[in-house]
Scaffold this active site. Structure first.
Site, PDB file in Angstrom:
ATOM      1  N   CYS B  94       0.838  -1.201   0.000  1.00 39.20           N
ATOM      2  CA  CYS B  94       0.000   0.000   0.000  1.00 39.20           C
ATOM      3  C   CYS B  94       0.877   1.256   0.000  1.00 39.20           C
ATOM      4  O   CYS B  94       1.538   1.556  -0.966  1.00 39.20           O
ATOM      5  CB  CYS B  94      -0.977  -0.051   1.181  1.00 39.20           C
ATOM      6  SG  CYS B  94      -2.332   1.114   1.024  1.00 39.20           S
ATOM      7  N   HIS B 202      -3.643  -5.581   1.046  1.00 39.68           N
ATOM      8  CA  HIS B 202      -3.022  -5.778   2.362  1.00 39.68           C
ATOM      9  C   HIS B 202      -3.018  -7.248   2.761  1.00 39.68           C
ATOM     10  O   HIS B 202      -3.907  -7.689   3.494  1.00 39.68           O
ATOM     11  CB  HIS B 202      -3.790  -4.980   3.418  1.00 39.68           C
ATOM     12  CG  HIS B 202      -3.546  -3.514   3.377  1.00 39.68           C
ATOM     13  ND1 HIS B 202      -2.617  -2.891   4.155  1.00 39.68           N
ATOM     14  CD2 HIS B 202      -4.118  -2.548   2.630  1.00 39.68           C
ATOM     15  CE1 HIS B 202      -2.624  -1.587   3.909  1.00 39.68           C
ATOM     16  NE2 HIS B 202      -3.520  -1.353   2.979  1.00 39.68           N
ATOM     17  N   GLU B 204      -1.320  -8.686   5.000  1.00 41.10           N
ATOM     18  CA  GLU B 204      -1.184  -8.883   6.454  1.00 41.10           C
ATOM     19  C   GLU B 204      -2.552  -8.913   7.146  1.00 41.10           C
ATOM     20  O   GLU B 204      -2.662  -9.358   8.278  1.00 41.10           O
ATOM     21  CB  GLU B 204      -0.286  -7.789   7.060  1.00 41.10           C
ATOM     22  CG  GLU B 204      -0.936  -6.437   7.291  1.00 41.10           C
ATOM     23  CD  GLU B 204      -1.001  -5.555   6.041  1.00 41.10           C
ATOM     24  OE1 GLU B 204      -0.737  -6.071   4.932  1.00 41.10           O
ATOM     25  OE2 GLU B 204      -1.339  -4.366   6.172  1.00 41.10           O
TER      26      GLU B 204
END
Lengths: 861, 264
Positions: B94, B202, B204
């Site tokens: 990002c 994302h 994660e």
């Protein structure tokens, strides 16, 4: 009242005579050679700043002399409604903030409860209505900034935000601008901070047209021992200002904007709206939490309404100490700022800390590492005086304000306004609603809506989205420009063509509720809020278990930063149906709590505490204050019944424009605890063949409903009844079923009634339903009545008996409605022998309409 | 360590700029996968001790001026550039992707989303056949569900660059459905060496069962092979193709093999 006014207008001598007679038990001033104002001038300025003549006299008595200009500004802010709660204080005593798990009740920056295993959460909801009505983006953004500071001030890391919003209807361009701007502002600020916005609510009603509501909720997580309070102590300790520099922005925000009604001049008040810098706030969060953890702060408070003035005086007052501030040591971003400007500026992203002299170097070091400004601007004293000096002035004239700290913060005037029951209540509550049923029986319902749909189609809107706007009337070749300002038809048509489309639509769905049902699904008060929360980061932090769009948001209790994870969770929701409160403030406020609790119970959480944000009109109007009083009593009574403490809150008065008050809107933010996040239940149907059960009972209650608003354009009738004990039993039963993992879904039945609740579960799970209603009430009520204490659940066939056993053990009414099935939403009525279809629409149609409606409305050009 | 992850524990450096806000989420995900992870303050320049570097999401410097434009000048970035140019693995997620383009470690730029709104929602990503070292080549053609969360994720580059990206196998991820106006639906690209990887989604956020799916694990669980490979190359001084230069690896500080622990 008249005494005070006469005394002052008679001139300074009389005032000093009176003052001379009063023996005040207040600490002696530090300095006598202060430049005070001439009596006449002082009174004139006091009135301009919003103090009453009586309050001005009180200032003179407290000071035992005429005030200085700076003092007058400080008093006017501290005694403004916004800071002093002078009209609401008496009523707020009805609330109980007690509970074994309450670690901090009202009176601090935020309330704090224990949520078990040594974890605690701080939360609060606060309004930022007036700034947002003038400048929606910055108004809403700084609203988030302010509430987040209230949370980390307590020592908690902010982990979630929600927003409770109210606007006028979206057919007005101004309302689309406000709505779009406020949502963007909330997103831009919250997203940058890395705090997920996980829920909230929005309603669109004409009553909010001139005065939108932006209520921001924030919640933070900490270990219990990390709780910090804004209590100044230790004479000799440094008073330190951390964060942004101070400018002239937001001067008079609390008194000018928040404590007056709106009028034509509102637009000129734009400079009183602050501008937010989320990056600075993000740094402040990290700096403050780091220094708190290291034990470098004796006290910490944020600078919100009334800026340095309220933050410093409240800190001193709570600690029973004095405070001495030199305004020249405050970093300024503009030239030649006057002492009073520095003291009352509402520049954002600033924190006030009390630091021991020996810890100051460490504090400075941490701030420098993060690139945050940190300045010692004064010190704690033992005089009990709130002293402001300007070291740029000659040595013998440096003191510009010298006031008793405690009087300033705690001894604001308190009023008991008059009340009278608004005349409209009886009229609207007893409004005859027979025609609603007759309209269905005479089969003219569809014709009524069809005409709007035909008009909408010509405007290029989705038919049912357009059906919300009855103002789109066709006048031959062009649409009347009354409501759709600027809207142009996509094609020129004749009146005959409109009539033909109307007739075709009307015939197409004759004798069923399909058109009404779809119009309800597209209602801006019901349709999906995806357009909003798609603009909010709702996942950052890696703890969001249930994302927006559900009954309540659920976050795991865990601190990703410390790698401390638990399997427990926090559930939260904001609720308030202003229309109910308008039609019955006592009942409406109780329903707000009941619905909030129900939302929590649906996900399996046990409600623990609430914060409230009480939005009302001008309290000096007896009818407004009556509503306020009733709403507070209703909410307080219901809270006591359920043993739910009110741990923090905010009152926002003067929500009026051009003399019209908003709907009474006592919004609540409710927080509960989930014992095991693996057991959380959501509202979506999961698979075909599951049993759908209605827990609770539908009554013939269409008063105040979304149905009569959408279909008949009417706000009338009495809101649905609420049985506090039944509500409790229904929720207890659901929580037990959820914790036993017996449910596939659970969804609160609220605005739009049972038909909408079922549709929402279908849409969320992308699976149809076949449902049979058997209650002996009119069809229209069976579908759309908003009876309370109802939850729509589904469970596998295998678990159905066990679920029914639980429901029976709580002695709550329930009915098996049908099953999840196929790709249509099908609702029929049984009168014992015959079956009559009421609604039969494809899931695809419902889904598209429900998901796209809000975006279409916002994007009307 | 979870049974479904790799058997090697790596040491990741997660860079923290003022305004980063996903660094803790990345560390949480890495911990779940059994890796070690340290925060690297943006003023630190010592990266040699890490097996891989992560530039996490957020709003570095408030995203003022232009996303990543200020962060690119943080002291740590000179080290990140040297680290990347030495062939060592860097991933930018990002805002991290935006910083990598500003630092010219990756081609192109990220413009404001076509709808001019912030977008936070799940996205279906098609894994392309690419030279990227961060993803298992066997994943090519499969679809991963990973959320996006950005205001400026609309990838753009000129026609010549796009042709090069395609030709060199540098397009790593595409959105299955148009998400933000990105050129060719590009969601993630890598450099020619495949060691520097930037993506807007994302991963994660989808590594933990408790909060959703685990499609994101694929992004952190394969890179160990490449790390072992370069470690072995360095050890044997097999520096034939010029992409690895042992001087740039600061080998005087630590033998990078020392960081790679093979789990039992």
């Amino acid at each position: 009242m008249s005494d005070g006014g006469d005394v002052v207008s008679d001139g300074g001598d009389v005032v000093s005579d009176i003052v001379g007679d009063i023996v005040q038990d207040i600490p002696a001033p530090v300095c006598d050679n202060i430049v005070t104002l001439d009596a006449e001038l002082a009174k004139k300025i006091a009135l301009e700043l919003g103090l009453t003549a009586d309050e001005f006299l009180n200032v003179v008595r407290t000071q035992q002399r005429m005030p200085s200009l700076t003092e007058l500004y400080i008093y006017s802010l501290m005694w403004s409604e916004h800071c002093s709660y002078k009209h609401s204080k008496g009523q707020l005593r009805h609330f109980s903030s007690k509970g074994k798990h309450v670690l901090q009740g009202p009176g601090e920056n935020a309330g704090v409860i224990s949520v078990g295993d040594g974890w605690a959460v701080a939360f609060k909801m606060e309004s930022h209505n007036h700034p947002s009505a003038i400048e929606p983006f910055q108004g809403a953004a700084t609203g988030i900034g302010g509430i987040i500071r209230d949370i980390f001030t307590m020592g908690a890391r902010p982990i979630a935000a929600m927003d409770s919003l109210r606007f006028g209807t979206l057919d007005k361009p101004r309302q689309r601008y406000l709505f779009d701007g406020a949502v963007a502002g909330i997103g831009s600020y919250g997203n940058c901070l890395g705090i997920p916005t996980v829920g909230g609510e929005v309603y669109f009603e004409d009553a909010y047209e001139g005065n939108c509501l932006i209520n921001a909720f924030a919640l933070g997580l900490m270990r219990e021992e990390e709780l910090t309070r804004a209590v100044g102590s230790g004479p000799g300790n440094y008073v330190v200002l951390i964060g942004s520099s101070t400018g002239r922005d937001g001067i008079g925000g609390a008194s000018v904007l928040a404590s007056q009604e709106f009028d034509e001049a509102a637009e000129n008040k734009r400079p009183a709206v602050q501008v937010g810098d989320p990056f600075e706030e993000k740094l402040l969060i990290e700096v403050c939490l780091e220094l708190l953890k290291a034990g470098k702060f004796v006290a910490l408070g944020d600078l919100g309404a009334a800026g340095l003035t309220s933050s410093a005086s409240e800190m001193a007052s709570r600690g029973g100490v004095g405070i001495d501030i030199d305004v020249r040591k405050v970093p300024q971003r503009e030239d030649a700022m006057q002492p009073f400007e520095i003291m009352v500026s509402e520049s954002q992203e600033r924190m006030l800390a009390v630091v021991k002299p020996e810890d100051f170097a460490d504090a400075l070091d941490t701030c420098q590492r993060w690139g945050v400004s940190c300045s010692q601007i004064g010190s704690i004293t033992n005089t009990g005086r709130f002293v402001v000096r300007d070291s740029a002035l000659p040595a013998d004239a440096q003191i510009v304000a010298d006031m008793p700290a405690e009087m300033l913060a705690e001894s604001a005037p308190e009023y008991t306004p008059q009340m009278s029951r608004p005349a409209y209540l009886d009229k609207l509550q007893s409004y005859p609603l027979d025609f609603v049923y007759e309209c269905v029986e005479d089969n003219i319902l569809n014709e009524v809506i069809a005409e709007r749909i035909a008009n909408a189609e010509i405007l290029g809107l989705d038919a049912f989205v357009g059906a919300q706007f009855k103002g789109a009337q066709f006048n031959g070749t062009r649409f009347k420009d009354t409501q759709f300002k600027g809207a142009q038809p996509v094609k020129d048509v004749t009146a005959e063509e409109v009539a033909a489309i109307t007739a075709a639509l009307s015939a197409q769905a004759k004798a069923s509720f399909d058109i009404a049902f779809l119009s309800m699904l597209a209602s801006p008060n019901i349709c999906s809020r995806r357009w909003i929360w798609r603009q909010y980061d709702h996942q950052v932090g890696n703890n969001t278990v249930v994302v927006p769009g559900a009954d309540a948001a659920v976050l795991r209790i865990g601190d990703t930063g410390r790698a401390e994870m638990t399997c427990r969770g926090i559930a939260m929701s904001t609720d308030c149906n202003g229309r109910y409160c308008y039609l019955d403030p006592y009942l409406g406020a109780q329903i707000a709590l009941a619905e909030g609790m129900r939302n929590l119970s649906c996900v399996g959480a046990k409600p623990a505490a609430i914060t409230d944000c009480l939005n009302f009109g001008n309290p000096e109007k007896p009818e407004v204050f009556y509503s306020f009083h009733k709403a507070v009593c209703g909410l307080a009574t219901a809270c006591k019944h359920y043993d739910i403490p009110v741990i923090s809150g905010n009152v926002s008065f003067y929500n009026e424009s051009f003399g019209n008050a908003i709907y009474p809107t006592p919004a609540i933010g409710i927080v509960g605890v989930v014992e095991n996040i693996a057991n959380v239940c959501t509202s979506d149907f999961k698979q075909a063949g599951d049993t759908i059960i209605l827990v609770g009972e539908t009554l013939d209650e269409l008063g105040a409903s979304e149905y009569i608003k959408v279909i008949h354009g009417l706000v009338a009738g009495k809101p649905p009844s609420l049985d506090l004990q039944l509500e409790n039993d229904v929720q207890s039963a659901i929580r037990e079923a959820v914790s036993c993992r017996l449910l596939q879904s659970a969804h609160d039945c609220s605005e739009g009634g049972l038909a909408i609740a079922i549709a929402e579960s279908c849409i969320a799970g992308n699976i149809g339903a076949k449902v049979t209603l058997a209650e002996p009430i009119p069809d229209v009520a069976a579908l759309f009545a908003e009876s309370q204490s109802r939850i729509v659940i589904s469970c596998t066939e295998a678990n159905t008996d066990r679920v029914l056993d639980i429901l029976a053990s709580y002695n709550v009414p329930f009915s098996i409605l049908g099953e999840t099935f196929g790709n249509r939403i099908y609702v029929e009525k049984s009168d014992g022998s015959a079956l009559t279809p009421l609604v039969d629409v494809s899931l695809e149609t419902a889904l598209k309409l429900y998901n796209d409606s809000l975006e279409q409305m916002v994007n009307i050009k | 360590m979870s049974a479904d992850t790799n058997a090697v524990s790596l040491k990741f450096g997660v860079v923290v700029f003022p305004g980063s806000n996903c660094e803790q989420d990345v560390v949480h995900a890495l911990h779940l996968l059994g890796h070690e992870a340290n925060y690297v303050w943006h003023q630190d320049t010592e990266l040699a001790c890490y097996d891989a570097i992560v530039l996490p999401g957020g709003f570095s410097y408030g995203d003022y001026l232009r996303c990543g434009a200020v962060a690119r000048f943080s002291p740590v970035m000179e080290s990140v550039i040297a680290y990347a140019n030495a062939g060592r693995p860097v991933i930018g997620i990002c805002n991290g992707f935006q910083i990598l383009t500003e630092a010219k470690l990756l081609a192109g730029a990220l413009l404001q989303n076509r709808n001019l709104k912030f977008i936070c929602e799940p996205a279906s990503l098609i894994v392309e056949k690419s030279v990227c070292k961060w993803l298992d080549p066997k994943l090519a053609g499969s679809v991963l569900e990973v959320p996006i969360n950005h205001n400026e994720g609309n990838y753009f580059c000129d026609a010549k660059t796009l042709a090069e990206l395609k030709e060199n196998g540098q397009i790593v991820l595409r959105y299955r459905q148009a998400a933000n106006g990105s050129l060719d639906n590009i969601a993630g690209i890598c450099n020619r060496g495949g060691n520097v990887f930037g993506l807007m989604p994302h991963p994660e956020r989808v590594c933990d069962f408790a909060t959703g799916s685990t499609d994101g694990r694929a992004f952190f669980s394969y890179i160990f092979r490449y790390i072992l490979e370069i470690a072995s190359n360095t050890k044997n001084n097999l520096n034939k193709n010029g992409s690895l230069n042992s001087d740039d690896l600061n080998s005087d500080d630590n033998n990078i093999i020392g960081n790679v622990e093979v789990a039992q």
